[in-house]
Motif scaffolding. Structure first.
Motif, mmCIF file in Angstrom:
data_model
loop_
_atom_site.group_PDB
_atom_site.id
_atom_site.type_symbol
_atom_site.label_atom_id
_atom_site.label_comp_id
_atom_site.label_asym_id
_atom_site.label_seq_id
_atom_site.Cartn_x
_atom_site.Cartn_y
_atom_site.Cartn_z
ATOM 1 N N ARG A 208 -82.770 -3.950 8.816
ATOM 2 C CA ARG A 208 -82.175 -5.867 8.746
ATOM 3 C C ARG A 208 -80.585 -5.739 9.455
ATOM 4 O O ARG A 208 -80.245 -7.043 10.036
ATOM 5 C CB ARG A 208 -81.459 -6.060 7.374
ATOM 6 N N ASP A 236 -91.505 -10.296 6.499
ATOM 7 C CA ASP A 236 -91.204 -11.161 5.000
ATOM 8 C C ASP A 236 -90.378 -10.115 4.195
ATOM 9 O O ASP A 236 -89.049 -10.976 4.098
ATOM 10 C CB ASP A 236 -91.889 -11.012 3.629
ATOM 11 N N ALA A 239 -86.593 -10.677 6.744
ATOM 12 C CA ALA A 239 -86.284 -12.068 6.714
ATOM 13 C C ALA A 239 -86.686 -12.326 8.272
ATOM 14 O O ALA A 239 -85.753 -13.615 8.729
ATOM 15 C CB ALA A 239 -85.289 -12.121 5.466
ATOM 16 N N LYS A 241 -89.506 -14.181 10.982
ATOM 17 C CA LYS A 241 -90.588 -14.619 11.224
ATOM 18 C C LYS A 241 -91.463 -14.377 12.134
ATOM 19 O O LYS A 241 -90.886 -13.765 13.183
ATOM 20 C CB LYS A 241 -91.238 -16.184 11.487
#
Length: 269
Positions: A208, A236, A239, A241
């Motif tokens: 992340r 997911d 976060a 796409k």
């Protein structure tokens, strides 16, 4: 022109190829070797330096100990050493399948060496809610393979992977006389690599922190397959796409021209 060489690393001797000039792009598979990446590498080499390699223990990358297991951490360390050796980074790393897991492991441990990581269909089974069942099925088809039922093992593998083949295709692909190197690499994958790749747990916090440099790729024709599911689970969790690429799990090899066009649009972001 293609330059080929071997780099000695702890426990292994890594075969690699370099094409072209320009920003560095590494194309990474596992257990897939450098050969299926060649058409895509040739296209990229028009304006990039392109690194392809056989992962440790596969084809031309020989091991000091042939029984050594292949883990994402080991393969990421190998890739880090190759990038350091070439001294042309930071690199864009496109990893597919187990190579995508390698690329993610590299991003966690050596984020300074990567400009962008494109993880195409990483089989991160432990991100799925039904991981326990899938892991049990994996244990079963590995045992089937090691017991000598190659076609039976591949039939179980395809069922778990959600890949449908025409009737008789498995017998044609795996039941007759086969290339000895292909058989050796396949056995190594089943015996020493598959579980360590599929059950690798990414450090989601670390990923992340560099999410802006991550692209999670999925084949447009992979809908419903296990690597479509694992890739979407990863997007997911981070976060992000997903980015769709032509073809399915091996779209880069099956449709290199179309895959190249999509890849160029990603590289130009």
């Amino acid at each position: 022109m293609i330059t080929t060489a071997t780099l000695d690393v702890p426990g292994a001797h890594l075969y690699y190829e370099v094409r072209g000039q320009g920003p560095l792009v590494a194309l990474v598979g596992a257990p897939m070797d450098a050969v299926p990446f060649a058409p895509l590498a040739d296209l990229l080499a028009a304006d990039h330096t392109v690194l392809t390699t056989d992962p440790r223990g596969i084809n031309r990358s020989r091991l000091d100990d042939p029984t050594q297991d292949s883990t994402p951490e080991l393969r990421a360390d190998d890739l880090s050493r190759l990038l350091t050796h070439l001294d042309a980074g930071p690199a864009t790393v496109l990893g597919s399948s187990g190579g995508a897991v390698t690329a993610l492991a590299l991003a966690q441990t050596h984020p300074d060496q990567v400009h962008t990581v494109i993880a195409h269909e990483p089989p991160l089974v432990n991100l799925l809610p039904d991981a326990a069942r899938i892991n049990a099925d994996t244990d079963d088809y590995i045992a089937t393979y090691l017991a000598g039922d190659v076609v039976g093992a591949w039939a179980k593998f395809m069922k778990v992977a959600g890949i449908e083949l025409p009737e008789g295709a498995l017998e044609m692909m795996f039941g007759g006389e086969r290339d000895p190197q292909q058989v050796e690499d396949e056995r190594r994958w089943f015996a020493h690599e598959m579980i360590h790749t599929d059950r690798w747990r990414p450090d989601l916090s670390a990923l992340r922190s560099i999410a802006a440099r991550l692209v999670i790729g999925i084949g447009e024709e992979s809908t419903g397959q296990i690597c479509d599911r694992t890739s979407r689970a990863l997007t997911d969790a981070l976060a992000l796409k997903p980015t769709l690429f032509p073809g399915d799990h091996t779209g880069f090899a099956d449709h290199p021209d179309r895959f190249f066009t999509r890849l160029r649009s990603v590289l130009s972001r």
